[in-house]
Scaffold this motif. Sequence first.
Motif, PDB file in Angstrom:
ATOM      1  N   MET A   1      43.114  34.915  42.325  1.00  0.00           N
ATOM      2  CA  MET A   1      42.383  34.232  43.405  1.00  0.00           C
ATOM      3  C   MET A   1      42.764  35.063  44.754  1.00  0.00           C
ATOM      4  SD  MET A   1      42.489  30.473  44.524  1.00  0.00           S
ATOM      5  CE  MET A   1      44.313  30.597  45.316  1.00  0.00           C
ATOM      6  N   ALA A   2      43.851  35.298  45.113  1.00  0.00           N
ATOM      7  CA  ALA A   2      44.414  35.925  46.335  1.00  0.00           C
ATOM      8  C   ALA A   2      43.820  37.228  46.233  1.00  0.00           C
ATOM      9  CB  ALA A   2      45.897  35.810  46.440  1.00  0.00           C
ATOM     10  N   ALA A   3      43.917  38.182  45.241  1.00  0.00           N
ATOM     11  CA  ALA A   3      43.402  39.614  45.388  1.00  0.00           C
ATOM     12  C   ALA A   3      41.915  39.367  45.600  1.00  0.00           C
ATOM     13  CB  ALA A   3      43.788  40.169  44.167  1.00  0.00           C
ATOM     14  N   ALA A   4      41.125  38.558  44.900  1.00  0.00           N
ATOM     15  CA  ALA A   4      39.721  38.331  44.841  1.00  0.00           C
ATOM     16  C   ALA A   4      39.213  38.058  46.383  1.00  0.00           C
ATOM     17  CB  ALA A   4      39.025  37.440  43.946  1.00  0.00           C
ATOM     18  N   LEU A   5      39.986  36.974  46.874  1.00  0.00           N
ATOM     19  CA  LEU A   5      39.954  36.643  48.161  1.00  0.00           C
ATOM     20  C   LEU A   5      39.877  37.543  49.215  1.00  0.00           C
ATOM     21  CD1 LEU A   5      41.352  33.261  48.407  1.00  0.00           C
ATOM     22  CD2 LEU A   5      39.235  33.672  48.712  1.00  0.00           C
ATOM     23  N   LEU A   6      40.845  38.607  49.313  1.00  0.00           N
ATOM     24  CA  LEU A   6      41.002  39.716  50.137  1.00  0.00           C
ATOM     25  C   LEU A   6      39.772  40.674  49.904  1.00  0.00           C
ATOM     26  CD1 LEU A   6      42.582  41.645  51.864  1.00  0.00           C
ATOM     27  CD2 LEU A   6      44.075  42.452  49.792  1.00  0.00           C
TER      28      LEU A   6
ATOM     29  N   ILE B   1      29.128  43.222  36.481  1.00  0.00           N
ATOM     30  CA  ILE B   1      30.051  44.055  37.384  1.00  0.00           C
ATOM     31  C   ILE B   1      31.535  44.574  36.603  1.00  0.00           C
ATOM     32  CG2 ILE B   1      31.319  44.216  39.540  1.00  0.00           C
ATOM     33  CD1 ILE B   1      29.050  42.345  40.727  1.00  0.00           C
ATOM     34  N   ALA B   2      32.032  43.282  36.135  1.00  0.00           N
ATOM     35  CA  ALA B   2      33.427  43.361  35.089  1.00  0.00           C
ATOM     36  C   ALA B   2      33.030  44.484  34.471  1.00  0.00           C
ATOM     37  CB  ALA B   2      33.689  42.062  34.766  1.00  0.00           C
TER      38      ALA B   2
ATOM     39  N   LEU C   1      40.754  45.934  39.271  1.00  0.00           N
ATOM     40  CA  LEU C   1      39.117  45.680  38.718  1.00  0.00           C
ATOM     41  C   LEU C   1      38.673  44.385  38.646  1.00  0.00           C
ATOM     42  CD1 LEU C   1      39.198  48.519  36.288  1.00  0.00           C
ATOM     43  CD2 LEU C   1      38.279  48.616  38.546  1.00  0.00           C
ATOM     44  N   PRO C   2      39.243  43.262  38.147  1.00  0.00           N
ATOM     45  CA  PRO C   2      38.994  41.994  37.936  1.00  0.00           C
ATOM     46  C   PRO C   2      38.771  41.424  39.413  1.00  0.00           C
ATOM     47  CG  PRO C   2      41.149  42.102  37.075  1.00  0.00           C
ATOM     48  CD  PRO C   2      40.720  43.331  37.190  1.00  0.00           C
ATOM     49  N   ALA C   3      39.647  41.632  40.324  1.00  0.00           N
ATOM     50  CA  ALA C   3      39.574  41.213  41.503  1.00  0.00           C
ATOM     51  C   ALA C   3      38.275  41.836  42.424  1.00  0.00           C
ATOM     52  CB  ALA C   3      40.681  41.728  42.417  1.00  0.00           C
ATOM     53  N   LEU C   4      37.779  43.166  42.210  1.00  0.00           N
ATOM     54  CA  LEU C   4      36.607  43.545  42.562  1.00  0.00           C
ATOM     55  C   LEU C   4      35.304  42.846  41.980  1.00  0.00           C
ATOM     56  CD1 LEU C   4      37.548  47.555  42.684  1.00  0.00           C
ATOM     57  CD2 LEU C   4      37.100  46.032  44.676  1.00  0.00           C
TER      58      LEU C   4
ATOM     59  N   GLU D   1      37.548  36.941  33.096  1.00  0.00           N
ATOM     60  CA  GLU D   1      38.871  36.866  32.321  1.00  0.00           C
ATOM     61  C   GLU D   1      38.660  37.237  31.079  1.00  0.00           C
ATOM     62  OE1 GLU D   1      40.841  33.242  34.884  1.00  0.00           O
ATOM     63  OE2 GLU D   1      40.337  32.900  32.662  1.00  0.00           O
ATOM     64  N   GLN D   2      37.518  36.921  30.500  1.00  0.00           N
ATOM     65  CA  GLN D   2      37.126  37.378  29.246  1.00  0.00           C
ATOM     66  C   GLN D   2      37.159  39.077  28.928  1.00  0.00           C
ATOM     67  OE1 GLN D   2      37.446  35.784  26.314  1.00  0.00           O
ATOM     68  NE2 GLN D   2      37.081  33.494  26.500  1.00  0.00           N
ATOM     69  N   VAL D   3      36.267  39.451  29.874  1.00  0.00           N
ATOM     70  CA  VAL D   3      36.186  40.831  29.858  1.00  0.00           C
ATOM     71  C   VAL D   3      37.215  41.726  29.746  1.00  0.00           C
ATOM     72  CG1 VAL D   3      35.026  42.952  31.302  1.00  0.00           C
ATOM     73  CG2 VAL D   3      33.817  40.740  30.687  1.00  0.00           C
ATOM     74  N   PHE D   4      38.493  41.310  30.793  1.00  0.00           N
ATOM     75  CA  PHE D   4      39.498  42.086  31.176  1.00  0.00           C
ATOM     76  C   PHE D   4      40.726  41.567  30.314  1.00  0.00           C
ATOM     77  CE2 PHE D   4      37.046  43.032  34.908  1.00  0.00           C
ATOM     78  CZ  PHE D   4      37.107  44.381  34.973  1.00  0.00           C
ATOM     79  N   ASP D   5      40.539  40.469  29.483  1.00  0.00           N
ATOM     80  CA  ASP D   5      41.220  39.783  28.798  1.00  0.00           C
ATOM     81  C   ASP D   5      42.600  39.305  29.582  1.00  0.00           C
ATOM     82  OD1 ASP D   5      42.597  39.092  26.429  1.00  0.00           O
ATOM     83  OD2 ASP D   5      43.859  41.216  26.134  1.00  0.00           O
ATOM     84  N   ILE D   6      42.215  38.664  30.622  1.00  0.00           N
ATOM     85  CA  ILE D   6      43.343  37.836  31.438  1.00  0.00           C
ATOM     86  C   ILE D   6      43.649  36.421  30.900  1.00  0.00           C
ATOM     87  CG2 ILE D   6      43.765  37.291  33.763  1.00  0.00           C
ATOM     88  CD1 ILE D   6      41.784  39.537  34.664  1.00  0.00           C
TER      89      ILE D   6
END
Length: 584
Positions: free
Chosen positions: A108-113, A156-157, A184-187, A258-263
Amino acid sequence: MSLGSRGAALLWRAALTAALVCGIGLLPWLSRTDPALTVLRARSAERTPTPELLDAIRAQLGLGEGPFHLLGQWLSGLVRGDAGQSWISGDAVLPSVVEALGVSLLLMAAALLVACLTAFAVCARTLRLGARRRLGGRRGTGGAAAVVVALPEFLIASVLATVVGVQLGWLPALGWYGPQWMVLPALALGLPAGALLGRLVADLLPGAFAEPWAQASFGRGVPGRRIAAHALRRCVPGVLPNLGLFAVGLTGGAVAVEQVFDIPGLGRTTLQAALAQDLPVLQTGALLMVLLAAVVSLLARPASRRLVGRALTDGALSSLHRAGQGTRSFLPWTYGVVLVALVGIGLLRDPLALDTTAKLQPPSWAHPFGTDALGRDMIARVSHGALTTLALALAITTVCFVAGVLLGLIPRISGPLADTLNAIPAVLAGLLVAGVAGGGSLTPALAVAAVAWTPLAAHTSALLQQERAAQHVLATRSLGAGRWHLLRRSLLPAVLPSVLRHAVLRLPGVALALAALSFLGLGAQPPSPEWGLLLAENQPYAEQAPWTVLAPALALMLLGALAVSATGGARMPRRRRAEAMVPA
């Protein structure tokens, strides 16, 4: 807010949280399925579900005592810091869920940035024109922002994971082992949200640059960059509640990414628990999401008041919304003609016709958008899917716009309700609706409508709060105008255009949410040609046959561009001078 009203708001929020957690706790029974059978299939799918084995599982899990006994037992355990054990793995619930929450908070922090940087990039042209006094009330068309907003996060992911992660090898694409795995997930999450937030801010900037303080600063020779920075700060409070809603929605709504990047994030953990009917994990995950929503909401509102300052209570603000503000352009007609032509060409073809000799054929004169894995014509499927996808998405958007505006007028009631519902992913809301109302074509519509009004209500409340502190509203009130006159003549005409543009910006997202729920078995099923369903079906062939994914993505981008460019001309209606000065 007085102490009594603050206590009432806290009680209302607590009641909503309790109702939501109880509803989720009863989900296995509401879904009209045997929880013991679901748990057995999740533990060991090859074992035969004999009555003796199912009775043993019920006795082990305490299902014989009934759902309310299990709910009370879980709540009493929380008081002692014990959330129970997973019905599937047998591990303690609290450590695993808290670990998933930590992963989601980092993401969340990275995606907010990323979202903030993207929003600033979208606003850059408007800020530059305003700093040079060349804005003139114009608002950018935002075509690039519309394209980004219309792209689904999982598309996008997938593109980032395939191109950047696999083909180019610049960044890792799978797993969660360090900062590099976060990029990549943050982007994927931050780009669409940042484009939407940037459009909302750019919508308010012309009014900020037209305020008296800005004109006086220009006259005194204050540098344009400094004025632009203050104009940006002036507009941020109007979208800050939506930034908070976005932050909370990341924890539960980023399931596809999260599914695409296995998070192993909280949203994915909670959704998997819901599908497996792992009640202790489901309840704990939902409770943490709701508590996170409450914390973010409590932080967002004071931050908004601090940015505006005492002007909110002193009535010293100017209105950010100007009569006649808006732009007229031929772009909506261009996008509309292209979209209608695309749909019209495909309507003449059969979307269900199979041709096993033409599987995954590239675009050609015979098949302008190529074919899918079954040899079906993609342009036919995209065109026929538009009829149901656009009609249902438009109806839901209209209902959510009306509901968002009406509930935004009563923020003390709608604020906690919006925060609570926003913490629940649309997929989990679909499971709840399906449990209560059963499956069917209306289940996705009800689930999406249940949560899609929340950002519109938050936007309406934030803009109304500032508009009530405007000088012209204070002057009109001093002339004896009543609440109804102020609402009808001053407040709603100033707020509705921005909220309408916001609602239409979310139209592609509504269409995608509907299709995602249908893909999970809660609505329309294959071979239905819904756009989001087409994206999900053809995702495994994205690298081998990218046209199967680009065709519905192109339709969504055209829809987003059409929405943004069309609503760019929405204006606050002009009023006669005498009508504006004389109270009713």
